[in-house]
Design an enzyme around this catalytic site. Structure first.
Site, short mmCIF file in Angstrom:
data_model
loop_
_atom_site.label_atom_id
_atom_site.label_comp_id
_atom_site.label_asym_id
_atom_site.label_seq_id
_atom_site.Cartn_x
_atom_site.Cartn_y
_atom_site.Cartn_z
N GLY A 85 20.83 78.46 21.67
CA GLY A 85 20.22 77.24 21.51
C GLY A 85 20.89 76.46 21.12
N HIS A 105 25.66 60.50 11.67
CA HIS A 105 26.68 61.35 12.55
C HIS A 105 25.66 62.98 12.79
CE1 HIS A 105 29.85 63.85 14.21
NE2 HIS A 105 30.44 62.89 14.16
N PRO A 106 25.45 62.96 14.43
CA PRO A 106 24.74 64.23 14.49
C PRO A 106 24.97 65.59 14.03
CG PRO A 106 25.15 63.11 16.52
CD PRO A 106 26.01 62.47 15.17
N ASP A 108 28.09 65.68 11.75
CA ASP A 108 27.81 65.45 9.93
C ASP A 108 26.91 65.49 9.03
OD1 ASP A 108 30.97 65.97 10.50
OD2 ASP A 108 31.12 63.69 10.43
N SER A 115 23.55 75.26 10.98
CA SER A 115 24.16 76.00 11.84
C SER A 115 23.30 76.09 13.36
CB SER A 115 24.97 77.31 11.91
OG SER A 115 24.77 78.11 13.13
N SER A 116 23.78 76.00 14.77
CA SER A 116 22.70 76.36 15.77
C SER A 116 21.65 78.22 15.44
CB SER A 116 22.92 75.96 17.12
OG SER A 116 23.60 75.11 17.08
N HIS A 164 -13.03 109.01 33.24
CA HIS A 164 -12.75 108.91 34.53
C HIS A 164 -13.48 108.38 35.71
CE1 HIS A 164 -10.98 112.11 33.11
NE2 HIS A 164 -12.66 112.48 32.36
N SER A 294 -16.69 82.24 48.49
CA SER A 294 -16.17 81.79 49.80
C SER A 294 -15.93 80.77 49.88
CB SER A 294 -16.57 83.01 50.58
OG SER A 294 -16.51 82.91 51.67
N SER A 295 -14.83 80.32 51.29
CA SER A 295 -15.03 79.33 52.28
C SER A 295 -15.00 79.47 53.24
CB SER A 295 -13.31 78.90 51.86
OG SER A 295 -12.80 80.07 53.06
N LYS A 300 -21.46 83.94 48.54
CA LYS A 300 -20.71 84.27 47.33
C LYS A 300 -20.53 84.03 46.01
CE LYS A 300 -17.25 87.82 48.91
NZ LYS A 300 -15.88 87.72 47.70
N ASN A 302 -17.63 85.32 43.39
CA ASN A 302 -16.95 86.06 42.84
C ASN A 302 -16.66 86.22 41.57
OD1 ASN A 302 -16.10 86.77 45.29
ND2 ASN A 302 -14.42 84.92 45.52
N GLU A 307 -10.50 87.36 36.82
CA GLU A 307 -9.66 87.19 37.33
C GLU A 307 -8.62 87.03 37.28
OE1 GLU A 307 -10.71 86.87 41.23
OE2 GLU A 307 -12.08 88.10 42.46
#
Length: 440
Positions: A85, A105-106, A108, A115-116, A164, A294-295, A300, A302, A307
């Site tokens: 990362g 400073h990014p 310092d 540390s990463s 079962h 259903s189309s 119908k 569902n 799902e």
């Protein structure tokens, strides 16, 4: 990515060029936790005299803004990037330094004492814990509660038991739903049980766990500030080298989420089967009608939400498999599959919480039993002959079952023909009593 003002610098630009993989950025919760960490680190470094007070406060304010989601569009690096990362940590350092202004400073200043290798996994841990606490656990609580309401309402609704996928002795619909509710509550407890270890962050270990270039009080002070800013139980590592070298606690959390997905699969499948029909299926439950099924086939309906739940559960199980494989990839002092772990784990928390809420709100709350069919099926199952065993023995009961099935008659009808008296049948074939079993 179109942004109003580009705040990142050259290292982020290199990462954008180097990783054109998925078009999917690091999850936003991780980005915001990076903001929390950078803000806390700057304040601590200022308090310790390691960082100029003005610079520290400007960095902290910039980190707060990132944590608040004000700069989400400034984090474009693909989630499939260097495995530690580092690119996302540098992205955060550059954005926050630019927001903080002159003399920030990014590396310092923004990255001081870090540390990463310890910052990025810490952000991932905190993001995963936060999403779990604030989204997953409440959603599971809601679903369990909805199932418990139905379990209580249907405690005397007798139905055919099935083992079962074959006819078994009667149970009540309430018993089944109480079982579902307990599955979800146990899943809730499993997930919650994984959080204390996921809340242990490696921050303070810097590159390899030794804490090189970090003040001795840095990590504990930052954790205290993170507890305040995030509201989470942020803890130190049990051992800094364990925390740096592996992501086992994230694998554990993912595994707990997977168990919930397994439970949801069982529950959703049962609902689909019991709600199947209306004429050629089980027809025992009436699922809420949410949209056209259903189309082409008029009328119908569902089981659309179950799902969705089943698809989400499959994705969570798949995510866990990838996370498990990634967890095995820790070599010596560092696991370098962390971005992918973050991506999959945070997707799992998001979709599992959403699916659980939808199941509660759009299915369980509006679910109705079709009592006529439930009662007919309970009375028709040949397995009720089991209750005759103490009176006439297993072999004679088996003979009655076989003849009842072959002739498509009821157990009672054949038993009478075989000489079992009505009083015995009334005593033995009390379906509610049968369903209660030894608790009757």
């Amino acid at each position: 990515m179109a942004v109003q003002q580009q705040l990142w610098g050259s290292e982020t630009s290199k990462a954008i060029d180097n990783f054109p993989v998925s078009g999917e950025a690091v999850p936003t919760p991780v980005v915001r936790m990076l903001g929390h960490i950078k803000a806390a680190a700057a304040r601590v470094n200022g308090e310790l005299g390691k960082l100029d007070a003005d610079v520290a406060e400007r960095i902290a304010a910039a980190g707060d803004a990132v944590a608040a989601g004000e700069h989400d569009d400034q984090f474009p690096v693909d989630v499939f990037q260097t495995g530690s990362g580092t690119s996302s940590n540098m992205n955060a350092n550059e954005v926050i330094a630019n927001l903080a202004g002159d003399a920030a400073h990014p590396n310092d200043h923004v990255n001081m004492g870090q540390s990463s290798n310890d910052v990025f996994p810490s952000a991932v841990h905190l993001a995963a814990v936060s999403e779990t606490v604030n989204r997953v656990l409440p959603a599971l609580e809601k679903l369990a509660g909805a199932l418990e309401v139905k379990a209580d309402a249907w405690r005397d609704v007798v139905k055919a038991g099935r083992t079962h996928m074959m006819d078994a002795v009667p149970v009540t619909l309430g018993q089944e739903f109480a079982g579902y509710a307990t599955q979800i509550r146990l899943g809730h407890d499993r997930v919650r049980g994984a959080l204390p270890r996921a809340s242990q962050i490696p921050l303070g270990g810097t590159a390899t766990g030794t804490g090189l270039n970090t003040h001795p009080e840095f990590a504990s002070r930052v954790r205290a500030k993170l507890r305040e800013s995030t509201g989470l139980d942020v803890e130190g590592p049990a051992d800094p080298f364990e925390a740096q070298a592996n992501r086992d606690s994230l694998v554990e959390l993912s595994g707990a989420l997977k168990v919930v997905a397994v439970s949801l699969t069982k529950i959703a499948n049962d609902l689909v089967i019991m709600g199947s029909g209306p004429r050629t299926g089980f027809g025992e439950l009436a699922l809420p009608e949410l949209q056209k099924g259903s189309s082409i086939m008029p009328g119908k309906v569902n089981p659309v939400i179950p799902e969705v739940v089943l698809q989400v559960a499959a994705q969570v199980i798949g995510n866990d498999t990838a996370i498990t494989v990634a967890g095995t990839q820790g070599n010596f002092e560092l696991n370098v599959r962390v971005p992918m772990i973050a991506r999959n784990l945070l997707e799992s928390t998001t979709i599992l919480a959403s699916a659980s809420t939808l199941l509660a709100d759009k299915v369980i709350d509006g679910l109705e039993p079709v009592e006529e069919i439930l009662s007919r099926n309970a009375e028709s199952t040949p397995a009720i002959a089991t209750a005759l065993n103490p009176y006439i023995g297993y072999d004679k009961a088996t003979e009655i079952v076989k003849e009842a099935v072959a002739s498509r008659r009821t157990i009672r009808e054949v038993a009478v023909e075989k000489g079992v008296d009505e009083a015995t049948l009334d005593e033995a074939l009390d379906l509610r009593k049968m369903a209660r079993g030894s608790a009757a």
